[in-house]
Design an enzyme around this catalytic site. Structure first.
Site, mmCIF file in Angstrom:
data_model
loop_
_atom_site.group_PDB
_atom_site.id
_atom_site.type_symbol
_atom_site.label_atom_id
_atom_site.label_comp_id
_atom_site.label_asym_id
_atom_site.label_seq_id
_atom_site.Cartn_x
_atom_site.Cartn_y
_atom_site.Cartn_z
ATOM 1 N N HIS A 127 92.581 -111.546 51.437
ATOM 2 C CA HIS A 127 93.867 -111.333 50.766
ATOM 3 C C HIS A 127 94.461 -110.043 51.348
ATOM 4 O O HIS A 127 93.713 -109.137 51.721
ATOM 5 C CB HIS A 127 93.585 -111.173 49.273
ATOM 6 N N ASP A 204 85.562 -107.706 47.116
ATOM 7 C CA ASP A 204 86.799 -108.019 46.407
ATOM 8 C C ASP A 204 86.454 -109.136 45.425
ATOM 9 O O ASP A 204 86.282 -110.286 45.815
ATOM 10 C CB ASP A 204 87.858 -108.448 47.421
ATOM 11 N N GLN A 207 88.524 -113.095 42.632
ATOM 12 C CA GLN A 207 88.337 -114.518 42.348
ATOM 13 C C GLN A 207 86.893 -114.853 41.969
ATOM 14 O O GLN A 207 86.556 -116.023 41.810
ATOM 15 C CB GLN A 207 88.748 -115.375 43.560
ATOM 16 N N LYS A 230 93.288 -111.758 35.675
ATOM 17 C CA LYS A 230 92.785 -113.057 36.139
ATOM 18 C C LYS A 230 91.602 -113.524 35.300
ATOM 19 O O LYS A 230 91.046 -114.589 35.535
ATOM 20 C CB LYS A 230 92.383 -112.975 37.614
ATOM 21 N N CYS A 369 99.404 -114.601 49.851
ATOM 22 C CA CYS A 369 99.055 -113.258 50.324
ATOM 23 C C CYS A 369 97.923 -113.287 51.354
ATOM 24 O O CYS A 369 97.117 -112.356 51.426
ATOM 25 C CB CYS A 369 98.690 -112.313 49.173
#
Lengths: 412, 130
Positions: A127, A204, A207, A230, A369
């Site tokens: 991303h 990261d 997700q 999220k 993104c």
């Protein structure tokens, strides 16, 4: 409750007021969870209750409201810390999301340390929020980026690792789960390769943390960035987890109130982490809302959350793969979280998203993104459906039906 | 609302765009994309007496962006450069005669934005050479 029992997504749906909404006269089917999740009643109520009963600045005044706010804010930190199995609460720095958390590491850890010749390892599927901060570090320090390539299946080419992670590597900053391909990275192998070269690892987790059990100690990583919004929390909530020794070594990025120990007119000394990185009035209501979100997910159990999404993703993947002419991007369902990107041959993804919206189905279209990944895929944009705890097999039916309806418009 | 965005004549312009291609002796060749979605339009323009004498376009993207660019090529022929520079969102939406949802307005405006940027660039170049 039976620990083996599956999540009851239909029952969970009732906890989310917005999911009772209709859009364009159709019941809302929300499949844009990789962008942001919806919020349960308990989170909305926690924020509402904070403003109605406790609103005050934290760590400053001594009156009762200030005390209640400060305690609630720090309780939220403890909840988030337990959620990712941090060694202590002080390893959590509240941020407004994953982006700010990664930028904090880039500017507070990498900028003052990296030198020309040093290397930062990323992947081809990052991303922009896990690329642009490192571009900035590279520009400022002379360090360079080394991407781990992906194969045509959407899996990392692990055989290239020994060349890419080498003695010049200072940091391996990679996605835990892709927001486009859904690919879950083989973290253990990457951590082992990084540790062997004395490099640190940043994941990261935007997700992954909302969807999988994530244990920072078991993963043996150094930094984890993730977004509260999220994972059922409010916008502008998120966190950086880092090993405490690393936070202690890091420079503050923003200066101001709350982060100082002593200030004179000419200089200042800083608080210990995490306060050092939380200058100014923090997003107090958001942190408390995130704490309530963590309570909700913990009560479901993250193992069950992951299993539910795995089953739904498998079903959606099979149903989508059966749509004539469709292109599905990324690996088979067993290698992914609940994210599926695709294209239909005759309908541009933006037109597709507009048309399925007409059927009440919310999906995303665009480059998500991830411009470098879309360049690699050879397309400017893809359509993306992404799932969460409240999505059901009926939602998958609605998606498939909406796709067929959209297709009819373009191929009457 | 959104299904009405895909009226048959919009789809016709998308499938069989008007004035598609390029011009050999163009005075303006300008290309740009919408960085948010990657939709792309390239215009080639022939100018006579400060008016658009001829125009062709090529592009890649959603039905709204490409149909809008196609319709634009018909609408701007014969207009003065100042008239083209003054075209605003309201005028473009008037050409399309469909309810464009707020998130898709940027798609509808891509062709006009590229043409206007091309005219501005030409005028800058002319100002510099004078």
């Amino acid at each position: 409750m039976d620990a083996q029992a599956a999540l009851d997504a239909r029952r969970i749906k009732e906890d989310f007021p917005i999911l009772a909404r209709h859009v364009h006269g159709k019941p809302l089917v929300y499949l844009d969870n990789a962008a942001t999740s919806q919020k349960p009643e308990s989170v909305i109520r926690a924020i509402d209750n904070y403003y109605r009963m406790h609103n005050s600045n934290v760590h400053r005044s001594v009156h009762l409201l200030a005390e209640e706010s400060s305690v609630a804010y720090e309780e939220a930190r403890a909840k988030v810390a337990r959620f990712v199995n941090a060694r202590r609460s002080e390893e959590i720095v509240f941020t407004k999301g994953t982006t700010e958390a990664i930028n904090l590491v880039a500017r507070g850890w990498a900028m003052p340390r990296l030198q020309p010749g040093d290397e930062i390892v990323v992947t081809e599927i990052e991303h922009h929020s896990n690329l642009v901060p490192w571009h900035m570090v590279a520009k400022a320090t002379g360090a360079r980026l080394r991407p781990i390539p992906f194969d045509h299946q959407g899996l990392p080419q692990m055989d290239k690792l020994p060349e890419i992670i080498n003695p010049r590597t200072r940091l391996v900053a990679v996605t835990h789960a892709s927001n486009v391909l859904g690919t879950v990275m083989p973290v253990a192998e990457i951590v082992a390769a990084a540790k062997a070269q004395g490099a640190l690892v940043l994941l990261d987790g935007a997700q992954s943390v909302p969807h999988l059990p994530v244990d920072v100690q078991a993963l043996d990583i150094d930094f984890l960035a993730f977004s509260g919004h999220k994972m059922l929390g409010p916008t502008a909530s998120g966190a950086l987890w880092a090993r405490y020794e690393l936070l202690e070594e890091m420079e503050p990025v923003d200066g101001g109130g709350s982060m100082i120990r002593r200030v004179t007119l000419t200089e200042s000394t800083y608080m210990d982490p995490p306060a050092r990185f939380e200058a100014g009035t923090p997003p107090i209501a958001q942190a408390i809302g995130l704490g309530a979100a963590v309570d909700y997910l913990t009560s479901l159990g993250m193992d069950k959350v992951a299993r539910h999404e795995q089953e739904l993703t498998r079903l959606a993947y099979e149903r989508l793969a059966a749509v004539e002419g469709i292109t599905l991007y990324g690996p088979p369902p067993e290698h992914r979280v609940g994210v599926i990107s695709f294209n239909l041959p005759e309908v541009h993804p933006h037109d597709l998203a507009s048309l399925v919206d007409q059927e009440g189905v919310a999906i995303r279209a665009g480059h998500h993104c991830c411009m470098p990944l879309h360049d690699k895929l050879g397309v400017a944009a893809t359509a993306r459906a992404s799932f969460y705890i409240y999505n059901t097999p009926e939602d998958v039916d609605a998606l498939i039906n909406a796709l067929q309806a959209a297709r009819k418009v373009f191929r009457p | 609302m959104s299904a009405e965005m895909y009226k048959e004549y919009i789809l016709q312009h998308y499938r069989r765009p008007r004035n598609h291609g390029t011009l050999e002796d163009a005075d303006i060749i300008h290309e740009d994309d919408n960085p948010l979605c990657g939709d792309r339009v390239r215009v080639a323009v022939k100018i006579e007496d400060d008016r658009i004498a001829d125009i062709r376009f090529q592009g890649k993207g959603c039905a709204i962006s490409q149909a809008s660019a196609s319709i634009m090529t018909d609408k701007v022929k014969g207009k003065t450069l100042d008239e083209v520079k003054a075209i605003d969102t309201e005028e473009v939406l008037g050409w399309l005669r469909i309810p464009v949802s707020p998130m898709r307005v940027k798609c509808a405006m891509l062709g006009v934005k590229v043409l206007q940027a091309g005219i501005h660039q030409l005028e800058r170049e002319q100002a510099e050479s004078n």
